[in-house]
Scaffold this active site. Structure first.
Site, PDB file in Angstrom:
ATOM      1  N   SER A  91       0.858  -1.267   0.136  1.00  0.00           N
ATOM      2  CA  SER A  91       0.063  -0.071  -0.169  1.00  0.00           C
ATOM      3  C   SER A  91       0.854   1.542  -0.106  1.00  0.00           C
ATOM      4  CB  SER A  91      -0.840   0.114   1.168  1.00  0.00           C
ATOM      5  OG  SER A  91      -1.704   1.155   1.404  1.00  0.00           O
TER       6      SER A  91
ATOM      7  N   VAL B 142       2.396   2.106  -3.400  1.00  0.00           N
ATOM      8  CA  VAL B 142       1.256   2.355  -4.389  1.00  0.00           C
ATOM      9  C   VAL B 142       1.241   4.067  -4.189  1.00  0.00           C
ATOM     10  CG1 VAL B 142      -1.070   2.167  -5.135  1.00  0.00           C
ATOM     11  CG2 VAL B 142       0.310   0.240  -4.889  1.00  0.00           C
ATOM     12  N   HIS B 143       1.111   4.424  -2.832  1.00  0.00           N
ATOM     13  CA  HIS B 143       0.978   5.862  -2.559  1.00  0.00           C
ATOM     14  C   HIS B 143       1.990   6.543  -3.064  1.00  0.00           C
ATOM     15  CE1 HIS B 143      -2.353   4.372   0.136  1.00  0.00           C
ATOM     16  NE2 HIS B 143      -2.801   5.525   0.101  1.00  0.00           N
ATOM     17  N   GLU B 144       3.336   6.305  -2.960  1.00  0.00           N
ATOM     18  CA  GLU B 144       4.438   6.799  -3.297  1.00  0.00           C
ATOM     19  C   GLU B 144       4.676   6.753  -4.899  1.00  0.00           C
ATOM     20  OE1 GLU B 144       7.706   8.914  -3.073  1.00  0.00           O
ATOM     21  OE2 GLU B 144       6.664   8.215  -1.212  1.00  0.00           O
ATOM     22  N   LEU B 145       3.952   5.803  -5.666  1.00  0.00           N
ATOM     23  CA  LEU B 145       4.087   5.974  -6.990  1.00  0.00           C
ATOM     24  C   LEU B 145       3.099   7.029  -7.347  1.00  0.00           C
ATOM     25  CD1 LEU B 145       4.395   4.597  -9.798  1.00  0.00           C
ATOM     26  CD2 LEU B 145       2.088   3.297  -9.312  1.00  0.00           C
TER      27      LEU B 145
END
Length: 631
Positions: A564, A567-570
């Protein structure tokens, strides 16, 4: 390849080979103890019928079929070959041998120990659906006026007061903006959002991104259901490659077009939603294709056993099982430990016979084997939806997938609770609320956040020491507008848009969030803040990590948090075009904070826990934004 066995294919001197995997013969899922489908190994079965003398399939390996199928060389992953062979009988009587070949005994010894350990602990293994971890029910969101509990809430007046206060504040801000610029929203944010070139390009890409998945997922599942390729071998690999290419292609396009951050955030987040949807659809139906294959195997096996009983006798010698019609043999069954057919110890007793050379099965034990297979057959039918309105593979239609795309959930099921009709008054209410809250987010962004962001662009030209001096002041200016924006965006998506979609699609399960505002720990917040995504992570990451890689629950939790966070850092990387890792690190800090909340200093202190939680919500978003903008 599989072929259907029938009585005409068995002739004198001929043989038919039936290869069972662990669960097909019921030896793991019924005889020796199946594992829980949601937290541990999920055994699968295959069966292949070869012509006489061709036993090449006996060397095949079968792994569990978790969310990511893997190949396993351990004992639990090996195939269990069983061969029903017609042999010459005395006085011209037909007889058959049920042979256990290969290194089956070592496997059975290990599985038998597991079974007996479960029985000794008072646990009775039972067959459960692989995806039985979630149950969709009819429910409303907390702030929905249709929720009967909300109507009875003593805090209903505070809810009204909050929206009156926000409305008055926004009207004042909009009035000052109109007096100064001639626009109630301001020009910068609206120009970015609705600039014709970017807006049309973004909507076109969104359309292609969404519906291109239908052209891949549905045909692939149709091919799998027909048995042309197997999900456990090539199917899941093809799906994973497609998902990687799909996500990478969309992100590349956003970078190539160099969109402003608003279009970039929208398209990347929506792509991630569609990625979760197609992943759940593919892995759910891919698993059902394996269940369907196992069902056919068990049906074929039962027909072979019936053929042996009807046409002659089933004999055993030196690891082979013998069943006589009207003929009694001298067999010592003292070690079988079998009492009645319904006794759970009978499975272990049947295994004992399989592991001892020269032992034979009595008529009751053959019937028990048949009963085990029939129960497994019923379990397969239940999992395939044979007792529901929607069944596999009849659900693999273009219409079904298209409908699923618009459902406010990212977890696929054969059936969801549905409403009988659409309440168009409710639709109009949520539509007005959507545009109203969207207007609030635009006003807050334009007048309270954008000026600070422009100031940060100037500060970034200064030396690091000077930027660090300005950091507390920037953080102070962003705290209040960011918490307002944070709350408004949450309400816009989880209360307005998802309820609007739910009503239009007659989707009755509106449990999109829980009472996260009462959270005392960060793991409680993670469960209640965004339930659709939490349900996806629970099923396809947490439980699948346990079943696929045999990791512990704490490790599975860590894997889920890390994925998770990545994905947020992406998303942050797509916005700022630089990989800094601030959000990833801050989100992973929730793990030690969860452990801290379970210590004696914080445990059972709900007020203190809730205060710490809200301090994190207040300062976290603005702190992260300041880091990305200045450092």
């Amino acid at each position: 390849m599989e072929s259907t066995a029938s009585s005409d294919t068995t002739t004198k001197g001929g043989s038919t080979s039936v290869e069972f995997r662990k669960a097909a013969a019921g030896i793991t899922s019924r005889i020796l103890g199946a594992h829980s489908y949601t937290t541990t190994n999920f055994p699968k079965a295959t069966a292949e019928i070869y012509p006489e003398g061709d036993f090449s399939g006996q060397k095949a390996l079968e792994a569990d079929i978790p969310d990511t199928p893997t190949s396993d060389s351990s004992e639990k992953g090996r195939s269990i070959p069983v061969r029903l062979e017609k042999v010459p009988g005395s006085h011209g009587q037909k007889q058959y041998m049920l042979r256990l070949e290969g290194d089956i005994k070592d496997i059975l010894v290990g599985l038998d120990k597991e079974r007996r350990a479960l029985l000794a602990g008072g646990k009775r293994p039972s067959r459960r659906k692989r995806f039985s971890d979630l149950v969709f029910t009819r429910q409303f969101t907390t702030f929905d006026r249709l929720n009967p509990e909300t109507a009875k809430s003593p805090f209903h007046g505070f809810y009204t007061l909050f929206w009156l206060g926000v409305s008055i504040m926004m009207i004042q801000t909009a009035a000052y903006s109109y007096r100064a610029t001639g626009s109630i929203f301001g020009r910068d944010i609206t120009d970015i959002m609705f600039k014709t070139e970017n807006f049309v390009d973004c909507m076109f890409m969104d359309f292609v991104m969404c519906f291109s998945t239908q052209l891949w997922c549905v045909p692939l599942q149709k091919v799998l259901s027909k048995g042309h390729i197997r999900w456990a071998s090539a199917g899941w690999i093809l799906q994973s490659i497609w998902q990687a290419l799909h996500l990478g292609g969309v992100i590349y396009y956003t970078l190539y077009r160099n969109w402003p951050w608003i279009q970039t955030v929208y398209i990347v987040l929506h792509t991630l939603v569609i990625l979760m949807k197609q992943h759940s659809y593919a892995f759910f139906n891919g698993h059902l294709s394996e269940v369907q294959r196992r069902l056919k195997i068990i049906q074929n096996t039962l027909s072979q056993l019936q053929l042996a009983e009807d046409d002659g006798r089933l004999i055993a010698s030196h690891g082979r099982l013998e069943h006589h019609h009207g003929h009694q043999t001298n067999v010592n069954l003292a070690n079988a430990d079998i009492t009645t057919v319904d006794d759970p110890a009978i499975d272990a007793g049947l295994c004992t016979l399989l592991l001892h050379d020269g032992q034979e099965l009595s008529h009751e034990q053959v019937e028990q084997l048949r009963s085990i297979l029939e129960k497994e057959l019923e379990g397969c039918k239940l999992e395939l939806g044979q007792k529901e309105n929607v069944r596999y593979p009849s659900n693999l239609t273009w219409t079904n997938y298209l409908e699923y795309l618009f459902f406010p959930t990212v977890v696929y099921e054969l059936e969801y609770p549905r409403q009988d009709s659409i309440n168009w008054t409710y639709v109009a209410e949520k539509l007005i609320a959507t545009f109203g809250v969207l207007g609030i987010t635009i006003i807050v962004s334009q007048h309270y956040i954008l000026p600070v962001v422009l100031k940060c662009h100037e500060i970034r030209t200064l030396p690091l020491t000077d930027r660090l001096k300005e950091f507390p002041w920037i953080l102070n200016e962003l705290v209040v507008p960011f918490i307002i924006e944070y709350m408004m965006v949450w309400y816009l998506i989880w209360e307005c848009i998802l309820n609007l979609l739910g009503e239009l699609m007659r989707f009755a399960d509106r449990g999109f969030y829980g009472s996260w505002w009462n959270s005392t720990t960060w793991d409680q917040f993670a469960r209640d803040w965004n339930k659709p995504v939490h349900n996806f992570l629970l099923r396809h990451v947490y439980h699948s990590s346990i079943s696929a890689y045999q990791v512990s629950k704490p490790t599975a939790t860590l894997i889920t948090f890390f994925l998770s966070s990545c994905v947020h850092e992406l998303v942050m990387w797509c916005i700022f075009k630089k990989l800094r890792g601030y959000l990833l690190c801050m989100q992973m800090l929730q793990v030690p904070l969860v452990l801290l909340s379970r210590t004696r200093h914080f445990k059972d202190r709900e007020v203190l826990g809730n205060v710490m939680f809200w301090l994190g919500i207040y300062t976290g978003p603005s702190f992260l934004c300041s880091l990305y903008l200045i450092i």
